[in-house]
Design a protein around this motif. Structure first.
Motif, PDB file in Angstrom:
ATOM      1  N   UNK A  38      24.130 -31.710 -82.533  1.00  0.00           N
ATOM      2  CA  UNK A  38      24.811 -30.502 -82.986  1.00  0.00           C
ATOM      3  C   UNK A  38      24.418 -29.334 -82.091  1.00  0.00           C
ATOM      4  N   UNK A  39      23.121 -29.267 -81.754  1.00  0.00           N
ATOM      5  CA  UNK A  39      22.621 -28.195 -80.900  1.00  0.00           C
ATOM      6  C   UNK A  39      21.644 -28.762 -79.872  1.00  0.00           C
ATOM      7  N   UNK A  40      21.414 -27.959 -78.821  1.00  0.00           N
ATOM      8  CA  UNK A  40      20.502 -28.348 -77.749  1.00  0.00           C
ATOM      9  C   UNK A  40      19.449 -27.266 -77.577  1.00  0.00           C
ATOM     10  N   UNK A  41      18.188 -27.667 -77.634  1.00  0.00           N
ATOM     11  CA  UNK A  41      17.076 -26.789 -77.306  1.00  0.00           C
ATOM     12  C   UNK A  41      16.594 -27.225 -75.929  1.00  0.00           C
ATOM     13  N   UNK A  42      16.677 -26.327 -74.959  1.00  0.00           N
ATOM     14  CA  UNK A  42      16.336 -26.666 -73.581  1.00  0.00           C
ATOM     15  C   UNK A  42      14.916 -26.188 -73.276  1.00  0.00           C
ATOM     16  N   UNK A  43      13.952 -27.123 -73.151  1.00  0.00           N
ATOM     17  CA  UNK A  43      12.618 -26.715 -72.716  1.00  0.00           C
ATOM     18  C   UNK A  43      12.651 -26.483 -71.211  1.00  0.00           C
ATOM     19  N   UNK A  44      12.054 -25.394 -70.770  1.00  0.00           N
ATOM     20  CA  UNK A  44      12.114 -25.044 -69.359  1.00  0.00           C
ATOM     21  C   UNK A  44      10.737 -24.629 -68.869  1.00  0.00           C
ATOM     22  N   UNK A  45      10.198 -25.376 -67.897  1.00  0.00           N
ATOM     23  CA  UNK A  45       8.931 -24.996 -67.290  1.00  0.00           C
ATOM     24  C   UNK A  45       9.144 -23.723 -66.482  1.00  0.00           C
TER      25      UNK A  45
END
Length: 168
Positions: free
Chosen positions: A77-84
């Protein structure tokens, strides 16, 4: 081609959190799905069969844009984008966003962005602060950049070393 039994592979933890860990067999799934009709919906159908039992279902994918990641996006449903907070990660973020928007347009119209979560942040350095600023200015108008972040932690890096001490 086989029907999956709901709950297959789920490990129940005493604290009320269930896990479905990946293993080496998952590598073969990508190959096996090549000839399956509507392969992008296989994971979505499985998750849909479990939705009534859970408030949240989190799917963690490898940092790649392979078929398994596309399947996860098709089911989400949703995307949480982890970003270094590193320049190369920032460069790759644009390609990831393009891919997510393509999946939204062609496969999963309900897909939306939860936000961008900065990880491995060292607030003592100007470099981390600069990357955080670049993310906010370049993507913050279209995608929520979370105020919370995951700081750099030597302890977190050390946890992978513990694997060599664990029994097989």
């Amino acid at each position: 081609g086989e029907e999956l039994e709901p709950g297959l592979g789920i490990l129940h933890h005493e604290e009320g959190v269930d896990f479905m860990p990946a293993n080496i067999g998952l590598a073969g799934v990508e190959t096996a799905l090549v000839n399956v009709m509507s392969r992008e919906t296989v994971l979505r159908q499985y998750i849909d069969s479990l939705k009534e039992e859970y408030e949240y279902i989190l799917v963690d994918t490898m940092p790649s844009l392979g078929m398994l990641t596309i399947h996860a996006l098709a089911a989400a449903d949703t995307v949480l984008v982890p970003l270094q907070t590193q320049f190369l990660s920032l460069k790759e973020l644009e390609q990831l966003i393009v891919t997510i928007l393509k999946v939204k347009k062609q496969i999963n119209p309900r897909l939306d962005f939860e936000g961008i979560l900065m990880t491995m942040v060292d607030t003592r350095t100007n470099y981390s602060k600069e990357i955080m600023g670049m993310v906010a200015s370049n993507f913050g108008r279209r995608i929520s950049v979370l105020r919370n972040y995951i700081p750099m932690s030597v302890r977190a890096a050390e946890t992978s070393a513990w694997e060599k001490y664990l029994p097989a």
